[in-house]
Write an enzyme that holds these catalytic residues in place. Sequence first.
Site, PDB file in Angstrom:
ATOM      1  N   HIS A 106       5.494   6.280  -0.931  1.00 34.19           N
ATOM      2  CA  HIS A 106       4.125   5.747  -0.818  1.00 34.19           C
ATOM      3  C   HIS A 106       3.267   6.692   0.035  1.00 34.19           C
ATOM      4  CE1 HIS A 106       1.317   2.156   0.046  1.00 34.19           C
ATOM      5  NE2 HIS A 106       0.958   3.042   0.956  1.00 34.19           N
ATOM      6  N   GLU A 107       3.833   7.185   1.150  1.00 35.14           N
ATOM      7  CA  GLU A 107       3.065   8.075   2.043  1.00 35.14           C
ATOM      8  C   GLU A 107       2.816   9.430   1.405  1.00 35.14           C
ATOM      9  OE1 GLU A 107       1.726   6.499   4.203  1.00 35.14           O
ATOM     10  OE2 GLU A 107       3.117   4.812   4.380  1.00 35.14           O
TER      11      GLU A 107
ATOM     12  N   HIS B 186      -0.007   9.386  -0.928  1.00 30.14           N
ATOM     13  CA  HIS B 186      -1.322   9.477  -0.273  1.00 30.14           C
ATOM     14  C   HIS B 186      -1.770  10.941  -0.138  1.00 30.14           C
ATOM     15  CE1 HIS B 186      -2.627   5.477   0.976  1.00 30.14           C
ATOM     16  NE2 HIS B 186      -1.451   5.187   1.514  1.00 30.14           N
TER      17      HIS B 186
ATOM     18  N   CYS C 167      -0.862  -1.731   1.473  1.00 33.22           N
ATOM     19  CA  CYS C 167      -1.390  -0.480   2.011  1.00 33.22           C
ATOM     20  C   CYS C 167      -2.449  -0.821   3.049  1.00 33.22           C
ATOM     21  CB  CYS C 167      -2.005   0.352   0.886  1.00 33.22           C
ATOM     22  SG  CYS C 167      -2.639   1.945   1.443  1.00 33.22           S
ATOM     23  N   LEU C 168      -2.414  -0.122   4.176  1.00 29.57           N
ATOM     24  CA  LEU C 168      -3.391  -0.399   5.227  1.00 29.57           C
ATOM     25  C   LEU C 168      -4.812  -0.057   4.783  1.00 29.57           C
ATOM     26  CD1 LEU C 168      -1.344   0.858   8.313  1.00 29.57           C
ATOM     27  CD2 LEU C 168      -1.824  -1.521   7.684  1.00 29.57           C
TER      28      LEU C 168
ATOM     29  N   GLN D 243      -5.596   8.695   5.392  1.00 28.34           N
ATOM     30  CA  GLN D 243      -6.031   7.330   5.730  1.00 28.34           C
ATOM     31  C   GLN D 243      -6.856   7.283   7.015  1.00 28.34           C
ATOM     32  OE1 GLN D 243      -1.870   5.599   5.092  1.00 28.34           O
ATOM     33  NE2 GLN D 243      -3.186   3.920   4.411  1.00 28.34           N
TER      34      GLN D 243
ATOM     35  N   GLY E  92       4.070   2.799   7.841  1.00 27.33           N
ATOM     36  CA  GLY E  92       3.790   4.198   7.524  1.00 27.33           C
ATOM     37  C   GLY E  92       2.296   4.442   7.576  1.00 27.33           C
TER      38      GLY E  92
END
Length: 172
Positions: free
Chosen positions: A136-137, A140, A94-95, A50, A45
């Site tokens: 999670h997305e 953000h 998480c990226l 981000q 995702g």
Amino acid sequence: MKRPILLHPDPRLKKVCASVDDLDDDLRKLADDMLETMYDAPGIGLAAPQVGVLTRLIVLDCVKEEGEEPRPLVMFNPEILAKSDEQSTYDEGCLSIPEQYAEVKRPAEVDVAWLDRDGNPQSETFSGLWATCVQHEIDHLNGKLFIDYLTPIKRQIITRRMQKLKREKARA
Ligand code: GNR
Ligand code: NI
């Protein structure tokens, strides 16, 4: 075109993102860039903040099995309509917080509504990894990271590691 992913801590990862009201080609291009960036990472995702864009756009594809058909989803203005009482725990990453993982408990199923890349309303019930990822997305988009669910001590340990990583990257 791949885009660079912001690393925590960054003030842009703490902002509440703005809704999309005019779905234009620039936003569709951004969604394509985000999918390319996500698959390249690789990740399941990615949220627009981000990549430094404070707009309510997420992309995800939680098909993990090698050889299975990919399922790229693009969601503008995603909204959680309902959450299950049942919870499930995943080891999240998480990226924007590379190589740091922690268990987070979230509703096991969520009903989500969104606009697709053509501006058509869609809705679907997600479970398993899809449910975790979409929550999670969407977090953000509200300036929330998975480490915000951890104890302050664990959060601080991860944040300090990331500050060190960013210092090292800046010198490299
Ligand atoms: O690639 C990712 N993996 C992942 C694993 C468990 C729970 C959530 C995620 S999302 C993450 C990519 C990312 O940072 N998206 O914002
Ligand atoms: Ni993330």
